[in-house]
Design an enzyme around this catalytic site. Sequence first.
Site, PDB file in Angstrom:
ATOM      1  N   THR A 180       0.830  -1.095   0.048  1.00 50.39           N
ATOM      2  CA  THR A 180       0.144  -0.056   0.170  1.00 50.39           C
ATOM      3  C   THR A 180       0.769   1.156   0.018  1.00 50.39           C
ATOM      4  OG1 THR A 180      -1.641  -1.273   1.326  1.00 50.39           O
ATOM      5  CG2 THR A 180      -1.727   1.025   1.190  1.00 50.39           C
TER       6      THR A 180
ATOM      7  N   TYR B 181      -2.133 -10.799   1.525  1.00 49.64           N
ATOM      8  CA  TYR B 181      -2.261  -9.492   1.804  1.00 49.64           C
ATOM      9  C   TYR B 181      -3.699  -9.290   2.418  1.00 49.64           C
ATOM     10  CZ  TYR B 181      -1.575  -4.435   2.503  1.00 49.64           C
ATOM     11  OH  TYR B 181      -1.633  -3.180   2.880  1.00 49.64           O
ATOM     12  N   ASN B 182      -4.089  -9.445   3.539  1.00 52.97           N
ATOM     13  CA  ASN B 182      -5.391  -9.016   3.990  1.00 52.97           C
ATOM     14  C   ASN B 182      -5.716  -7.552   4.478  1.00 52.97           C
ATOM     15  OD1 ASN B 182      -8.257 -10.018   4.271  1.00 52.97           O
ATOM     16  ND2 ASN B 182      -7.957  -9.757   6.599  1.00 52.97           N
ATOM     17  N   TYR B 183      -6.255  -6.864   3.742  1.00 51.43           N
ATOM     18  CA  TYR B 183      -6.599  -5.435   4.200  1.00 51.43           C
ATOM     19  C   TYR B 183      -8.001  -5.165   3.846  1.00 51.43           C
ATOM     20  CZ  TYR B 183      -5.403  -0.394   4.593  1.00 51.43           C
ATOM     21  OH  TYR B 183      -5.258   1.271   4.923  1.00 51.43           O
TER      22      TYR B 183
ATOM     23  N   LYS C  65      -0.296 -11.092   6.028  1.00 48.49           N
ATOM     24  CA  LYS C  65      -0.017  -9.587   6.766  1.00 48.49           C
ATOM     25  C   LYS C  65      -1.392  -9.270   6.742  1.00 48.49           C
ATOM     26  CE  LYS C  65       1.195  -6.174   3.684  1.00 48.49           C
ATOM     27  NZ  LYS C  65       1.287  -4.724   3.254  1.00 48.49           N
ATOM     28  N   ASP C  66      -1.929  -8.888   8.077  1.00 54.02           N
ATOM     29  CA  ASP C  66      -3.272  -8.682   8.183  1.00 54.02           C
ATOM     30  C   ASP C  66      -3.281  -7.091   8.513  1.00 54.02           C
ATOM     31  OD1 ASP C  66      -6.026  -9.142   8.542  1.00 54.02           O
ATOM     32  OD2 ASP C  66      -5.745  -9.605  10.570  1.00 54.02           O
ATOM     33  N   THR C  67      -3.757  -6.554   7.931  1.00 57.06           N
ATOM     34  CA  THR C  67      -3.882  -5.057   8.095  1.00 57.06           C
ATOM     35  C   THR C  67      -5.226  -4.665   8.639  1.00 57.06           C
ATOM     36  OG1 THR C  67      -2.320  -4.265   6.650  1.00 57.06           O
ATOM     37  CG2 THR C  67      -3.783  -2.533   7.403  1.00 57.06           C
TER      38      THR C  67
ATOM     39  N   VAL D 222       4.666  -5.398  10.040  1.00 54.19           N
ATOM     40  CA  VAL D 222       4.743  -4.631   8.768  1.00 54.19           C
ATOM     41  C   VAL D 222       4.396  -3.347   9.060  1.00 54.19           C
ATOM     42  CG1 VAL D 222       4.290  -4.683   6.265  1.00 54.19           C
ATOM     43  CG2 VAL D 222       3.971  -6.867   7.830  1.00 54.19           C
TER      44      VAL D 222
HETATM   45  C1  ELE Z   1      -0.019  -0.952   6.109  1.00 55.77           C
HETATM   46  C2  ELE Z   1      -0.866  -0.169   5.340  1.00 55.77           C
HETATM   47  C3  ELE Z   1      -1.886   0.543   6.180  1.00 55.77           C
HETATM   48  C4  ELE Z   1       1.467  -1.074   5.585  1.00 55.77           C
HETATM   49  C5  ELE Z   1       1.632  -1.560   3.487  1.00 55.77           C
HETATM   50  C6  ELE Z   1       1.611  -1.885   4.736  1.00 55.77           C
HETATM   51  O1  ELE Z   1       1.926  -0.526   3.061  1.00 55.77           O
HETATM   52  O2  ELE Z   1       1.641  -2.478   2.346  1.00 55.77           O
HETATM   53  O3  ELE Z   1      -3.334   3.905   6.075  1.00 55.77           O
HETATM   54  O4  ELE Z   1      -1.862   3.007   8.020  1.00 55.77           O
HETATM   55  O5  ELE Z   1      -4.000   2.119   7.333  1.00 55.77           O
HETATM   56  O6  ELE Z   1      -0.717  -2.179   6.531  1.00 55.77           O
HETATM   57  O7  ELE Z   1       0.065   0.868   4.774  1.00 55.77           O
HETATM   58  O8  ELE Z   1      -2.315   1.791   5.998  1.00 55.77           O
HETATM   59  P1  ELE Z   1      -2.935   2.848   6.985  1.00 55.77           P
HETATM   60  O9  ELE Z   1       1.476  -3.054   4.959  1.00 55.77           O
END
Ligand code: ELE
Length: 281
Positions: free
Chosen positions: A43, A129-131, A154-156, A192
């Site tokens: 991200t 990559y779970n977001y 990677k769980d955001t 992460v």
């Molecule tokens: C973070 C995200 C979350 C880092 C990536 C990451 O950049 O791939 O805006 O803090 O929710 O998980 O950047 O972003 P925010 O893994």
Amino acid sequence: MVEIIVPILTPFNEKGEIDGEKVKTHVENLLKKGVDIIFVNGTTGVGPALSKDEKRKMLDYVLDVTNKVIFQVGSLNMKEVLELVNYANDRDIIAVASYPPYYFSIPKDFIVKYFKEICSVSKHPVYLYNYPGATGKDIDVNLAKEIGCIKGVKDTNPDFAHTIRYKELGIKTYNGLENLAIASLSILDGTVVGAGNYMPELFSQLREYIKAGDMRKALDLQLKIDEIDGTTIPYGKISSMYYLVKELQGYDVGVPRPPMYPLEENKVKELVEKVRKIWNK
Ligand code: ELE
């Protein structure tokens, strides 16, 4: 060893092209400051806003310095996803990762098929990559189990209990939020952290405190990290990081590329002053 993973910024020049030399300088510094693994095209690296060619370039620039790399290959163009997986097959890296196909409203079995297809082509471990906050799709432990071939996640996710549950699968598990770094570094495989781009030494210090069992100091440092990270939000977290790396790490990582707009000079000055004050740097 508990790992600190940084989703690396993608350095652009004024023409909006990736600057390979800047990538290398940045990776060298991060490794020197205690970062273990570089996450490419995440991200923070504006992965969804990069072309296939740019994603490949980023991988190779980072590989010029280290093979401790996780390569994010996600895209809504399946042909490109598999081309990137194949590209990685010829290289020595830790893993490929992907977010699920986002944007569209699709049944769960499409998501399962998407990851299974990546697994069938990849010779490297495949990480999820779970977001859900960004993709609108939550691939929880049960869905990950159904996919069957996921080797890391990677769980955001602000729900730490959600992240912990992936450990039932015995896979590498990381949470992707700065404000949960203390928890991630204590009981998961690591953290992460996008903010690791401009304050890698603070995350290394946090890990040291935890390792030494000095949880009071760890908590104070976590709160300081949160305050710094929170300061960047109104300026645009990702855009802010380019300027903060320059000011706080001492070298140029280029400028953000729209839709991550560059910040005006007075805003940069204001932001840097605020962050320096909290960090005391
Ligand atoms: C973070 C995200 C979350 C880092 C990536 C990451 O950049 O791939 O805006 O803090 O929710 O998980 O950047 O972003 P925010 O893994």
